[in-house]
Design an enzyme around this catalytic site. Structure first.
Site, short mmCIF file in Angstrom:
data_model
loop_
_atom_site.label_atom_id
_atom_site.label_comp_id
_atom_site.label_asym_id
_atom_site.label_seq_id
_atom_site.Cartn_x
_atom_site.Cartn_y
_atom_site.Cartn_z
N ASP A 83 0.86 -1.18 0.00
CA ASP A 83 0.00 0.00 0.00
C ASP A 83 0.89 1.23 0.00
OD1 ASP A 83 -2.98 0.67 0.21
OD2 ASP A 83 -2.08 2.06 1.64
C1 LIG Z 1 2.89 8.52 -5.28
C2 LIG Z 1 2.66 7.57 -6.42
C3 LIG Z 1 1.71 6.56 -6.31
N1 LIG Z 1 1.53 5.70 -7.38
C4 LIG Z 1 0.55 4.60 -7.33
C5 LIG Z 1 1.11 3.33 -6.70
C6 LIG Z 1 -0.14 2.58 -6.35
O1 LIG Z 1 -0.54 1.81 -7.46
C7 LIG Z 1 -1.16 3.69 -6.08
C8 LIG Z 1 -1.50 3.76 -4.61
O2 LIG Z 1 -2.63 3.00 -4.36
P1 LIG Z 1 -2.56 1.62 -3.54
O3 LIG Z 1 -3.86 1.44 -2.84
O4 LIG Z 1 -1.31 1.54 -2.75
O5 LIG Z 1 -2.43 0.52 -4.67
P2 LIG Z 1 -3.45 0.16 -5.85
O6 LIG Z 1 -4.85 0.51 -5.45
O7 LIG Z 1 -2.90 0.77 -7.10
O8 LIG Z 1 -3.27 -1.40 -5.98
P3 LIG Z 1 -3.59 -2.51 -4.86
O9 LIG Z 1 -4.27 -1.82 -3.70
O10 LIG Z 1 -4.45 -3.50 -5.57
O11 LIG Z 1 -2.25 -3.07 -4.48
O12 LIG Z 1 -0.54 4.92 -6.46
C9 LIG Z 1 2.25 5.83 -8.57
O13 LIG Z 1 2.04 5.06 -9.52
N2 LIG Z 1 3.19 6.83 -8.67
C10 LIG Z 1 3.42 7.71 -7.65
O14 LIG Z 1 4.28 8.61 -7.81
#
Ligand SMILES: Cc1cn([C@H]2C[C@H](O)[C@@H](COP(=O)(O)OP(=O)(O)OP(=O)(O)O)O2)c(=O)[nH]c1=O
Length: 227
Positions: A83
């Site tokens: 997360d």
């Molecule tokens: C800060 C930041 C976040 N992110 C993304 C990473 C994660 O995919 C998302 C954060 O949400 P999460 O809830 O961590 O992940 P998700 O919903 O994409 O997938 P899952 O819960 O099924 O594992 O934001 C980027 O791609 N680049 C960035 O610079």
């Protein structure tokens, strides 16, 4: 060693496949709403544990599903969950995916011309099949070991104008990103510096996650020796 990445994040899948890791992937859907008065640490640890529990529950009934091809043959496997959140300098304001444009603008205004942190928590859960198969769709599984890590990266933004925020929201990129931005995407133009792991900001601190997987594999090997 069979690994299941329980994540719908294409960024996480790509980072692990770039590390040449063979893995099965699945998505889990949990309620990611923060609880009142929950600290960022309590929230992110609860998220990765809840994602792992949801994945194991799903595997109990779907393990025979073809997409979990490798774990059917294994006696145990590793479930990886993660997360990513933003945390403001006040140490308690958590930045999650934007609910809408207004929410994204509020978060960006709090990050404009200043530094914030991006935290990614990762949980490795070692799951083993127990007893014999009783029924085809309910093979008993149990978590026999787990470990969580949390990695933090400082990210500094340029001053953000209304025009920059409007154009970025209209790009569609912010919608599924913690803090409403992707450092690997158009928001690279907003970042003056980072201090810490870059992949941690993208969604998985890769070096630290590979070390965690190694540790889980060693535990798996020692448990296999005991049986
Ligand atoms: C800060 C930041 C976040 N992110 C993304 C990473 C994660 O995919 C998302 C954060 O949400 P999460 O809830 O961590 O992940 P998700 O919903 O994409 O997938 P899952 O819960 O099924 O594992 O934001 C980027 O791609 N680049 C960035 O610079």
């Amino acid at each position: 060693m069979t690994i299941i990445l329980a994540s719908g994040s294409p960024r996480r899948r790509k980072l692990l496949s770039n590390a040449k890791l063979e893995l099965d992937v699945m998505s889990v859907d949990i309620d990611e709403t923060p609880n009142d008065n929950e600290s960022p640490k309590e929230y992110i640890q609860r998220m990765i544990a809840a994602k792992a529990d949801a994945a194991i529950m799903q595997l109990k009934t779907n393990y025979h599903h073809d997409s979990f091809k490798s774990c059917k043959l294994a006696t145990s496997f590793i479930v990886l969950t993660a997360d990513t959140i933003g945390v403001l300098p006040d140490g308690h304001t958590v930045l999650v995916k934007p609910a809408d444009r207004a929410h994204a603008y509020r978060m960006w205004q709090q990050m404009s011309d200043s530094s914030h942190q991006v935290w990614t928590a990762v949980q490795a859960t070692l799951v083993s099949f127990t007893d014999e198969v009783k029924e085809l769709n309910d093979r008993p599984l149990k978590a026999v070991w787990q470990k969580q890590i949390i990695e933090s990266t400082d990210v500094t933004f340029v001053p953000l104008t209304q025009n920059m925020m409007r154009n970025y929201w209209d790009s569609g990129e912010p919608a599924d990103k913690a803090g409403g931005y992707a450092i690997q995407g158009l928001a690279a133009a907003w970042v003056t510096r980072i201090n810490g792991s870059y992949t941690n900001v993208v969604g998985l601190p890769l070096a630290q996650t590979l070390a965690l997987i190694d540790e889980a594999a060693k535990v798996q090997k020692s448990k296999n020796k005991q049986t």
